[in-house]
Motif scaffolding. Structure first.
Motif, short mmCIF file in Angstrom:
data_model
loop_
_atom_site.label_atom_id
_atom_site.label_comp_id
_atom_site.label_asym_id
_atom_site.label_seq_id
_atom_site.Cartn_x
_atom_site.Cartn_y
_atom_site.Cartn_z
N ALA A 1 0.63 -1.16 0.07
CA ALA A 1 -0.02 -0.09 -0.04
C ALA A 1 0.84 1.35 -0.01
CB ALA A 1 -0.85 0.06 1.28
N SER A 2 1.90 1.20 0.96
CA SER A 2 2.98 2.19 1.04
C SER A 2 3.44 2.76 -0.27
CB SER A 2 3.66 2.35 2.06
OG SER A 2 4.62 3.24 2.30
N ALA A 3 3.99 1.72 -0.97
CA ALA A 3 4.70 1.76 -2.17
C ALA A 3 3.95 2.26 -3.25
CB ALA A 3 5.63 0.55 -2.58
N ARG A 4 2.85 1.63 -3.46
CA ARG A 4 1.90 1.88 -4.60
C ARG A 4 1.23 3.11 -4.31
NH1 ARG A 4 -1.08 -3.90 -4.48
NH2 ARG A 4 0.32 -5.16 -5.61
N MET A 5 1.51 4.01 -3.36
CA MET A 5 0.81 5.43 -2.68
C MET A 5 2.09 6.22 -3.30
SD MET A 5 -1.46 4.82 0.50
CE MET A 5 -1.77 6.63 0.62
N GLY A 6 3.32 5.88 -3.99
CA GLY A 6 4.45 6.56 -4.23
C GLY A 6 5.46 6.75 -3.14
N LYS A 7 5.38 6.04 -1.80
CA LYS A 7 6.39 6.37 -0.95
C LYS A 7 7.39 5.39 -0.75
CE LYS A 7 3.40 9.55 0.49
NZ LYS A 7 3.87 11.04 -0.28
N SER A 8 8.75 5.80 -0.92
CA SER A 8 9.73 5.03 -0.64
C SER A 8 9.55 4.13 0.69
CB SER A 8 11.20 5.50 -0.76
OG SER A 8 11.08 6.73 0.50
N THR A 9 9.68 2.77 0.40
CA THR A 9 9.16 1.81 1.31
C THR A 9 10.37 0.75 1.63
OG1 THR A 9 6.77 2.31 0.81
CG2 THR A 9 7.32 0.13 2.31
N LEU A 10 10.52 0.47 2.98
CA LEU A 10 11.41 -0.71 3.11
C LEU A 10 10.52 -1.71 4.02
CD1 LEU A 10 14.13 -2.19 3.80
CD2 LEU A 10 14.54 -0.82 5.64
N LEU A 11 10.59 -3.08 3.35
CA LEU A 11 10.06 -4.10 4.35
C LEU A 11 11.10 -4.92 4.69
CD1 LEU A 11 7.59 -5.72 5.05
CD2 LEU A 11 7.57 -6.61 2.80
N LEU A 12 11.22 -5.08 6.23
CA LEU A 12 12.08 -5.57 6.70
C LEU A 12 11.33 -7.12 7.32
CD1 LEU A 12 14.31 -3.11 8.70
CD2 LEU A 12 15.15 -4.68 7.01
N THR A 13 12.03 -8.25 7.22
CA THR A 13 11.72 -9.47 7.46
C THR A 13 12.92 -10.32 7.92
OG1 THR A 13 10.58 -11.50 7.02
CG2 THR A 13 11.69 -10.61 5.31
N MET A 14 12.65 -11.04 9.18
CA MET A 14 13.79 -11.86 9.64
C MET A 14 14.14 -13.12 8.73
SD MET A 14 12.79 -12.18 13.87
CE MET A 14 11.40 -13.00 13.57
N ASN A 15 13.13 -13.41 7.91
CA ASN A 15 13.55 -14.58 7.12
C ASN A 15 12.99 -14.29 5.75
OD1 ASN A 15 13.79 -17.13 5.84
ND2 ASN A 15 13.64 -18.05 7.66
N LEU A 16 13.60 -14.37 4.56
CA LEU A 16 12.94 -13.93 3.31
C LEU A 16 12.28 -15.40 2.76
CD1 LEU A 16 15.73 -11.95 1.49
CD2 LEU A 16 13.25 -11.07 1.99
N GLU A 17 12.32 -16.40 3.39
CA GLU A 17 11.76 -17.48 3.02
C GLU A 17 10.28 -17.55 3.59
OE1 GLU A 17 13.34 -19.03 0.70
OE2 GLU A 17 14.98 -17.66 1.07
N MET A 18 9.96 -16.69 4.51
CA MET A 18 8.77 -16.66 5.28
C MET A 18 7.85 -15.68 4.88
SD MET A 18 8.79 -19.40 7.19
CE MET A 18 7.63 -19.01 8.68
N VAL A 19 8.06 -15.14 3.92
CA VAL A 19 7.30 -14.23 3.45
C VAL A 19 5.73 -14.62 3.04
CG1 VAL A 19 6.68 -12.41 1.34
CG2 VAL A 19 9.03 -12.59 2.29
N ALA A 20 4.58 -13.94 3.83
CA ALA A 20 3.35 -14.04 3.61
C ALA A 20 3.14 -15.69 3.75
CB ALA A 20 2.87 -14.00 2.11
N PHE A 21 3.88 -16.32 4.69
CA PHE A 21 3.77 -17.80 4.98
C PHE A 21 2.53 -17.96 5.64
CE2 PHE A 21 4.75 -21.70 7.44
CZ PHE A 21 5.14 -22.20 6.57
N MET A 22 1.95 -19.22 5.55
CA MET A 22 0.70 -19.59 6.35
C MET A 22 1.28 -20.68 7.38
SD MET A 22 -2.10 -19.89 3.08
CE MET A 22 -2.63 -18.71 2.22
N PRO A 23 1.59 -20.23 8.48
CA PRO A 23 1.82 -21.22 9.48
C PRO A 23 0.69 -22.21 9.94
CG PRO A 23 1.89 -19.32 10.53
CD PRO A 23 1.62 -19.10 8.98
N CYS A 24 -0.38 -21.78 9.77
CA CYS A 24 -1.42 -22.61 10.35
C CYS A 24 -2.14 -23.12 9.15
CB CYS A 24 -2.31 -21.73 11.20
SG CYS A 24 -3.36 -22.65 12.35
N ASN A 25 -3.71 -22.82 8.96
CA ASN A 25 -4.34 -23.53 7.94
C ASN A 25 -4.13 -23.08 6.55
OD1 ASN A 25 -5.55 -21.16 9.07
ND2 ASN A 25 -7.46 -21.62 7.94
N PRO A 26 -4.08 -24.01 5.69
CA PRO A 26 -3.76 -23.18 4.31
C PRO A 26 -4.91 -22.89 3.48
CG PRO A 26 -3.96 -25.85 4.34
CD PRO A 26 -4.14 -25.29 5.73
#
Length: 636
Positions: free
Chosen positions: A27-52
């Motif tokens: 949302a932030s980036a699409r509104m034209g704002k320079s945005t940094l997304l920091l995550t502890m693990n790049l393999e876990m982006v939008a991961f579903m740890p519970c029900n799929p």
């Protein structure tokens, strides 16, 4: 901590790349704002740890609202589902909801690709330990490696990683979901800044190997043949017909005996679990104790993806010891020989008690610091994504000192959820239910675009293509409603025969198309041959037209109630009121109003412990404009 160094400057920083963080950053980036997304693990982006899965009652409406506002979740699941079902089709439109089984790996992969390819957005791996706060405003973050990133707004979406602890039987250890690294120091830093944190608990069931399950004794749960997708921009012509089924089985007395015999080893009863769990998603051991009269409970086996044999055992969420879990699984019909691939577990984590938030999801303690997702005490991917979208929008608006976006309860389930959190708080993981929405007939899954697309467009998140599609649909609906409200049907022999065939009363005279459509046994497509349109209308247009006509009276009453509430929403309460000095308020009301500090009269009316008599007192003070003020803060 490692030696600090300047690593970059952005408009907005988002911490955590789960479902909330992904929507916030996009949302932030699409509104034209320079945005940094920091995550502890790049393999876990939008991961579903519970029900799929994505969607379901209320939750599915949220996904459509996210899409209407210009978010990503609906588009992402439409690319990666393996089964799609419309729920509650035999009930009214207010409770119908779409639910999809996701290919877990593909869902995460698609979201990561979307993030990587979005302009103005940097996706980086890093663990945030500390906030940079200057003059009461958040101005950046510091990672465990000492990297210092500065920004004008920061969004925290740390989820269940916040001082996460996994529990299986007597075993308890620090970890995030799915045995990932926990976030420890960020929680400690929030406490240093004066935030109140609570401990919540959620859980997940075991996974079993699909090839070791006997499906022949289970009931197949197939997907729908009739196309339905989440995103209003998705093409129904691409609807997948070769869907992967789920399977239904049940616990039995043997299962319940195994659990009862081992309650002395169940962490939630032995005191090992300290966090508060979700009432609406209990563990199987909790179900057996609370519903001891029930001879069985439903178990759904859900595939985790198209290219894996791992099956999610919906209904057997547990933190019992692993040996008990194996015995429990083998007692269930069809799983006598099932091999367990992963044990179920409970996870405890930190929550920012949500009365510390404004309706914009900005914290009251620190300016330009926003929180979203399970960190705010909610459960579910959909609730997290909805909050993330709003937090990301408002973080971007804050960069330009613009007024925040606050959805009203009458505008969307997202508005209901956020209002519930900031006015009522939550003492357990919050789950959206259709019963939480007093205007649920207006908040349907089918009209989310009609409710919210204009808002998404005004803040720059809805594309030109999607907006043109929306305008065409909206104009077609209006034109067809106008036509059928003017078109009179004559009592021809063909029409009378049709009415007789469905046991509907015959016509004595001509009748408006719209009036005949109000009969519950009659549908739009039944009548269209008697008053043909120049062209065949799309199904979504027909659905809107039929719902508008059939529920016209109820919708009109709901809109009148919305207008009444809107007048209360417009009655803003001044800042700095000392509620403890208003002696005509009940003591509980004073304490709760002092704690929540509502922004409007309507918001005050929804604070628990505040009754109608207290609202009358506030109205008198508002009219007189003579509220007692808090003492000015000293700068010393």
């Amino acid at each position: 901590m490692s030696q600090k160094f300047e690593a970059g400057t952005y408009d907005v920083i988002v911490v955590g790349a789960g479902h909330a963080g992904s929507e916030a950053a996009l949302a932030s980036a699409r509104m034209g704002k320079s945005t940094l997304l920091l995550t502890m693990n790049l393999e876990m982006v939008a991961f579903m740890p519970c029900n799929p899965s994505i969607g379901g009652p209320a939750k599915g409406v949220v996904v459509r609202e996210i899409d209407a506002l210009g978010g990503q979740m609906g588009k992402n699941i439409d690319k990666t589902y393996i089964q799609m079902r419309m729920l509650n089709t035999g009930k009214g439109p207010a409770v119908r909801a779409l639910r999809a089984q996701a290919d877990k790996a593909m869902y995460a992969h698609e979201m990561k690709v979307t993030l990587e390819r979005t302009e103005h957005l940097d996706l980086k791996q890093g663990t945030v330990d500390e906030l940079i706060v200057e003059n009461g405003t958040c101005q950046g973050v510091i990672t465990s490696t000492g990297a210092t990133y500065r920004a004008k707004s920061v969004v925290l979406t740390a989820g269940t990683s916040s001082r996460g602890k996994i529990i299986i039987g007597e075993l308890k250890y620090s970890a995030g979901p799915n045995n990932t690294q926990p976030s420890i120091k960020l929680s400690e830093n929030l406490l240093e800044h004066g935030f109140e944190l609570a401990r919540f608990k959620t859980g997940t069931p075991m996974r079993v190997h699909g090839k070791t399950v006997d499906y022949s004794v289970m009931e197949e749960q197939p997907g729908d043949d009739k196309p339905s997708l989440f995103s209003f921009s998705s093409d129904l012509a691409t609807y997948r017909l070769n869907q992967i089924p789920c399977w239904l089985t049940f616990t039995n007395e043997t299962t319940h005996h195994v659990i009862r015999q081992n309650l002395d080893r169940a962490p939630m009863f032995t005191g090992i679990v300290e966090g508060v769990g979700a009432r609406y998603c209990p563990s199987i051991e909790d179900k057996i104790v609370r519903f001891s009269d029930k001879p069985r409970h439903q178990i759904f086996l859900e595939p985790e993806g198209e290219h894996t044999d791992e099956m999610y055992v919906q209904g057997l969420s547990t933190s019992l010891p692993e040996d008990v879990q194996i015995e429990m699984v083998h007692s269930v019909k069809g799983m006598e020989q099932a091999k367990m691939m992963r044990p179920g577990y409970a996870i405890e984590y930190d929550v920012v008690i949500p009365y510390q938030l404004k309706p914009s999801l900005e914290t009251k303690l620190i300016n330009n610091l926003f929180t979203a997702g399970q960190m705010n005490g909610t459960s579910g991917y959909e609730e997290a994504a909805g909050q993330g979208l709003i937090a990301g929008i408002n973080a971007a608006l804050a960069v330009d000192n613009k007024e925040p976006l606050v959805l009203q309860r009458s505008e969307g389930y997202i508005g209901v959820m956020i209002d519930d959190l900031v006015t009522k708080g939550t003492t357990e993981p919050y789950r959206l239910l259709t019963s939480r929405a007093e205007f649920r007939l207006l908040l349907r899954h089918d009209n989310a675009d009609l409710r919210l697309t204009e808002i998404g467009r005004s803040i720059g998140l809805v594309t030109e293509e999607d907006y043109e599609r929306f305008k065409k649909k909206h104009e077609t609906i209006k034109a067809e409603l106008k036509r059928i409200r003017k078109t009179r049907l004559k009592p021809t022999m063909e029409l009378q025969k049709f009415l007789e065939s469905i046991d509907s009363a015959p016509l004595k005279d001509g009748i408006l198309f719209s009036d005949l459509l109000k009969r519950p046994e009659i549908h739009y497509n039944d009548l269209i041959s008697f008053a043909p349109h120049d062209e065949t209308l799309p199904e979504d247009v027909i659905e809107q037209v039929e719902t508008e006509i059939k529920y016209e009276g109820y919708i009109k009453k709901a809109i009148e109630r919305v207008e009444k509430q809107r007048r209360m929403e417009e009655r803003r309460i001044p800042d700095g009121i000392d509620y403890m000095k208003i002696e005509t308020l009940a003591m509980e009301a004073r304490q709760r109003l002092e704690q929540i500090r509502p922004e409007t009269l309507a918001q005050a009316s929804r604070v628990s412990g505040v009754n109608p008599a207290d609202i009358s007192v506030l109205m008198i003070y508002l009219e007189q404009g003579q509220f007692p003020k808090q003492p000015a803060q000293s700068n010393e």
